[in-house]
Design a protein around this motif. Structure first.
Motif, short mmCIF file in Angstrom:
data_model
loop_
_atom_site.label_atom_id
_atom_site.label_comp_id
_atom_site.label_asym_id
_atom_site.label_seq_id
_atom_site.Cartn_x
_atom_site.Cartn_y
_atom_site.Cartn_z
N SER A 166 0.83 -1.20 0.00
CA SER A 166 0.00 0.00 0.00
C SER A 166 0.87 1.25 0.00
O SER A 166 0.51 2.27 -0.61
CB SER A 166 -0.94 0.01 1.21
N GLN A 170 0.65 4.28 -2.76
CA GLN A 170 0.38 5.68 -2.42
C GLN A 170 1.47 6.60 -2.95
O GLN A 170 1.19 7.68 -3.49
CB GLN A 170 0.27 5.84 -0.89
N THR A 173 1.15 7.17 -6.53
CA THR A 173 0.06 8.09 -6.85
C THR A 173 0.52 9.53 -6.78
O THR A 173 0.28 10.32 -7.70
CB THR A 173 -1.14 7.87 -5.91
N ALA A 187 -4.13 10.36 -1.49
CA ALA A 187 -2.94 9.54 -1.26
C ALA A 187 -2.03 10.17 -0.22
O ALA A 187 -1.49 9.48 0.65
CB ALA A 187 -2.18 9.35 -2.58
N TYR A 188 -1.84 11.49 -0.31
CA TYR A 188 -1.00 12.20 0.64
C TYR A 188 -1.58 12.09 2.05
O TYR A 188 -0.86 11.81 3.02
CB TYR A 188 -0.86 13.66 0.23
N ALA A 190 -3.67 9.80 3.24
CA ALA A 190 -3.59 8.43 3.74
C ALA A 190 -2.18 8.10 4.22
O ALA A 190 -2.00 7.44 5.26
CB ALA A 190 -4.02 7.46 2.64
N THR A 191 -1.18 8.57 3.49
CA THR A 191 0.21 8.31 3.88
C THR A 191 0.54 9.03 5.18
O THR A 191 1.18 8.45 6.07
CB THR A 191 1.17 8.76 2.76
#
Length: 402
Positions: A166, A170, A173, A187-188, A190-191
């Motif tokens: 994952s 990310q 992305t 994506a940012y 979530a990371t």
């Protein structure tokens, strides 16, 4: 007084048709007129700037504290940019930059990175075994180039094995140059959320990794999250694209590939030459903090200059026959890892990964070749910060693999 000089009307990013390893043709042409060109940043305000393509001038700016890396000072858009978040030290000057970089320096020394060689060899062998078992053809990007640096940097930071896929997705992305604004933000975010949880976990249950070691410093959770993001993104994306684009370059230069295959002693030089020749980190920007005389021209305070590392690494005044891939070239001095206080912290790690991976790949699959015509290999989009290929279809003779 400024001498007469060339003007770059738009900042080109596309590599020449049929020449996926060369700088944009407009930058090569600009350099023929001199090492520095005028440029106007796009947008309604038409901010004046400069593009620097000469090796000596690029190196000079990177080492000059009168040029700032601070995000909020980049005078390239029609609105105020925010400062870089805590920990994201690539877009900071001293002393903030040093606060984040200094605790890391001892963790990325040549000696410590060499101690990782055995682990990198193991990861590489596992990927090659998987390729051999699956058989040809394969996409070298997904089968080889991405998994190796992903595993290595996650090992260093102590990211659990089950989370690594994952992470790679990310980072792909928000660094691949194709995502929408909504996808980038998702994506940012979530990371960032994951890294916050990881930092908290390391504080409670430290393990044998760099992030756990950093929890013993005075760095805050927010700062550690930012540092981790920089290390993950830089440690994965640049090396992954060097492995893929570097293999493509070798396959397109069969005499150089044969030389590397026949002479293991050439491996170190091959890595350095590929770094110079490809320069996957294409450009950096710096903003003048005061009026600076540069190459016979005045860079006014507040002006942002674009530094083309790729053009600088092809400067004929610094490198003989610069557009030729020559693995026997005396190596040293290229700017692929930048220069000055922002010179890549993980450069020794990247070198070890590339030495191990390229050597193992050419030894294991001596008949490796493209599975499609070269002009069908799709490059990463121009908007990606790091140059590379989206996929690299390859094949080999199964009876000839080792």
């Amino acid at each position: 007084m400024d001498k007469s000089l060339h003007t770059v009307t738009t900042l080109p990013t596309a590599r020449p048709p049929g020449c996926p390893f060369d700088p944009p043709a407009e930058l090569t042409e600009a350099h023929r007129h001199g090492s520095i060109s005028r440029y106007t940043h796009p947008g309604p305000a038409a901010k004046p700037g400069w593009v620097i393509t000469g090796y000596d001038l690029v190196r000079q700016v990177l080492a000059d504290s009168r040029f700032s890396s601070r995000k909020e000072l980049m005078n390239v858009v029609d609105f105020e940019l925010p400062p870089a978040p805590p920990g994201e030290f690539l877009l900071m000057d001293e002393p903030r930059h040093g606060r984040y970089r200094k605790p890391l320096v001892g963790k990325f020394t040549v000696r410590r990175m060499r101690l990782l060689t055995e682990r990198i060899e193991q990861i590489t062998a596992e990927r090659l075994d998987a390729m051999a078992e699956a058989g040809p053809p394969t996409d070298l990007v997904t089968a080889f180039a991405k998994p190796i640096p992903t595993m290595v940097i996650c090992d260093l930071l102590g990211v659990p094995y089950e989370d690594r896929g994952s992470f790679q997705e990310q980072i792909d992305t928000f660094m691949g140059g194709e995502a929408s604004d909504e996808e980038l933000i998702a994506a940012y975010t979530a990371t960032q959320e994951y890294l916050a949880e990881l930092v908290a976990a390391k504080r409670v249950h430290p393990t044998d990794d760099v992030l756990s070691e950093l929890t013993g410093t005075d760095l805050t959770d927010q700062e550690l999250k930012g540092i981790s993001l920089i290390l993950l993104a830089a440690g994965f994306d640049t090396t992954a694209n060097m492995l893929a684009l570097g293999t493509f370059a070798l396959l397109q230069n069969p005499e150089q590939l044969a030389a590397l295959r026949d002479d293991p002693a050439l491996t170190d030089g091959a890595v350095e030459e590929l770094l110079r020749y490809l320069s996957v980190a294409k450009t950096f920007m710096r903003t003048a903090l005061e009026d600076v005389e540069l190459g016979g021209h005045t860079i006014e305070a507040g002006t942002t200059v674009v530094l083309s590392l790729h053009a600088a690494n092809r400067d004929p005044q610094r490198f003989a026959d610069p557009h030729v891939l020559d693995l026997h070239r005396p190596y040293g001095g290229h700017l692929a890892f930048s220069h000055g206080i922002h010179q890549c912290l993980g450069q020794q790690l990247a070198r070890v990964e590339m030495r191990v991976a390229f050597r193992a790949l050419v030894d294991r699959f001596p008949t490796l070749r493209l599975a499609v015509p070269a002009d069908e290999v799709v490059l990463r989009p121009e908007t990606a910060d790091i140059a590379g290929v989206k996929s690299l279809p390859v094949t080999w003779d199964e009876e000839g693999s080792r």
